[in-house]
Design a protein around this motif. Structure first.
Motif, mmCIF file in Angstrom:
data_model
loop_
_atom_site.group_PDB
_atom_site.id
_atom_site.type_symbol
_atom_site.label_atom_id
_atom_site.label_comp_id
_atom_site.label_asym_id
_atom_site.label_seq_id
_atom_site.Cartn_x
_atom_site.Cartn_y
_atom_site.Cartn_z
ATOM 1 N N GLU A 90 3.747 -6.450 3.685
ATOM 2 C CA GLU A 90 3.582 -5.805 5.002
ATOM 3 C C GLU A 90 4.733 -6.221 5.919
ATOM 4 O OE1 GLU A 90 1.445 -3.621 6.171
ATOM 5 O OE2 GLU A 90 -0.333 -3.720 4.875
ATOM 6 N N HIS A 101 0.826 -1.210 0.000
ATOM 7 C CA HIS A 101 0.000 0.000 0.000
ATOM 8 C C HIS A 101 0.859 1.259 0.000
ATOM 9 C CE1 HIS A 101 0.617 0.647 4.374
ATOM 10 N NE2 HIS A 101 0.449 -0.652 4.512
ATOM 11 N N ASP A 128 6.457 0.558 7.433
ATOM 12 C CA ASP A 128 5.094 0.217 6.962
ATOM 13 C C ASP A 128 4.648 1.190 5.893
ATOM 14 O OD1 ASP A 128 2.583 -0.814 6.678
ATOM 15 O OD2 ASP A 128 1.829 -0.096 8.586
#
Ligand SMILES: [Zn+2]
Length: 380
Positions: free
Chosen positions: A160, A69, A100
């Motif tokens: 992740e 992401h 992250d």
């Protein structure tokens, strides 16, 4: 790509303040990086200022998705370095998103560019999916799945931050808001009103009673969890409140899933509404992400362990996660046997101030991803 260029790429990504928004800048930047290497990339718009990115190298099956992401969480205060300036100290790289998960994005992109550059032969297709809004509801993963980007896929790797461990299953997450509707009145004449706050407390009691009977544990993901998280109602101490609301979050597992929680909530509401006409509730599902149940024994996970050990010299263990990821949306129509793993550079500093990634771990994941692109372990 040499180490200076690798740091530059991560530093450019960290400099983009994609705090649950502005992901389009990340997508545009990476599109430009790929274009410099003659690799076409496709922007998939989500909303103005927010865009996913799809990039492919190779052709045919197996199709392996590498995904991450573009959004980061708010930096908050208390940083000893500027959060959006990647800063190296003691072989650690500090910055919001360093862990992250912009280091995973950078590692995936570099692995693809290197493979392309060196003309290393690899079987099938590597498909890179950059997503928006992961931290708030997996918007990008949902959109890309709806638009068919997961349909023909043979394996999924999400970067992740797990560090040198592989996550093969994780809990679901359910956010619900319940509103009680009543009638405002002066507290000296409560008979003219209908106390929404009291009615809501009655409902909470019934729900609690039901939830307390639930005891469910998954061997990989751990315990089912349920918590009321926000409560509001009333405006003035001498008024009967006309509305009141409560929000709750459940962390679900296969043994007690999202539907089971919603069933408890809806049954409690129906029970009270049938019992007395003063009860009037509205239930709103804010987020509904199912648990993702995979196998530690799948070929992709085993290949991940093998490759991870070859690159780092460490034993790569496996675990079930308590958080949720884009996999909840990507895998909606896939079976439990679908080759899937979460494996990316990271540590416990995610979401906190002074978030960092060890430089060596970032670089190791470039090699890990490259090896997985060349051979993902799946016999096809
Ligand atoms: Zn993340």
């Amino acid at each position: 790509m040499n180490s200076k260029e690798r740091i530059k790429l991560l530093s450019d990504l960290v400099a983009i303040q994609s705090v649950n928004n502005h992901e389009a800048e990340v997508a545009e930047y990476l599109k430009m990086v790929f274009r410099r290497h003659q690799i076409p990339a496709q922007i998939i718009n989500y909303q103005p200022g927010r865009a996913n990115l799809v990039v492919e190298i190779g052709h045919g099956h197996p199709i392996t998705v590498f995904s991450g992401h573009a959004d980061v969480v708010d930096p908050g205060g208390d940083w000893s370095t500027p959060p959006f300036v990647l800063t190296e100290k003691n072989r650690k790289l500090y910055g919001r998103g360093a862990c992250d998960m912009k280091s995973a994005l950078a590692a995936m992109v570099i692995a693809m560019l290197d493979l392309h550059e060196q003309a290393d032969p690899f079987p099938g297709t590597v498909r890179f999916l950059l997503t928006v809004g992961e931290e708030v509801g997996e918007y990008g993963a949902e959109q890309l799945t709806n638009e068919g980007y997961m349909k023909d896929v043979d394996a999924l790797i999400i970067g992740e931050p797990t560090g040198y461990e592989i996550c093969y299953a994780h809990k679901g997450s359910l956010d619900v808001q319940i509103t009680a509707m009543g009638t405002i009145a002066h507290s000296s004449m409560p008979q003219l009103g209908n106390n929404a706050l009291q009615n809501l407390l009655d409902l909470i009691e019934v729900i609690n009673h039901q939830i307390q009977t639930v005891s469910a544990t998954d061997p990989a993901m751990g315990d089912f969890l349920f918590n009321f998280t926000v409560l509001n109602g009333g405006t003035q101490v001498n008024s009967i409140p006309g509305t009141a609301g409560v929000s709750l979050n459940a962390r679900t597992i296969d043994e007690f899933d999202n539907a089971a929680v919603l069933n408890i909530l809806r049954t409690a509401i129906a029970q009270l509404e049938q019992q007395d006409s003063k009860y009037n509730f509205d239930l709103n599902v804010l987020m509904d992400l199912p648990p993702v149940d995979g196998h530690a024994e799948n070929q992709l996970v085993q290949r991940g362990q093998e490759v991870g050990q070859a690159v780092t010299g460490q034993t790569i263990t496996t675990f079930g996660g308590t958080y949720t990821t884009d996999a909840a949306k990507f895998l909606v129509n896939k079976s439990q046997d679908f080759p899937f793993m979460i494996f990316g550079p990271g540590n416990q500093s995610l979401h906190s101030s002074n978030e960092y990634i060890e430089k060596s771990m970032y670089f190791n994941f470039v090699d890990i991803y490259k090896k997985l692109m060349i051979n993902n372990g799946i016999t096809h």
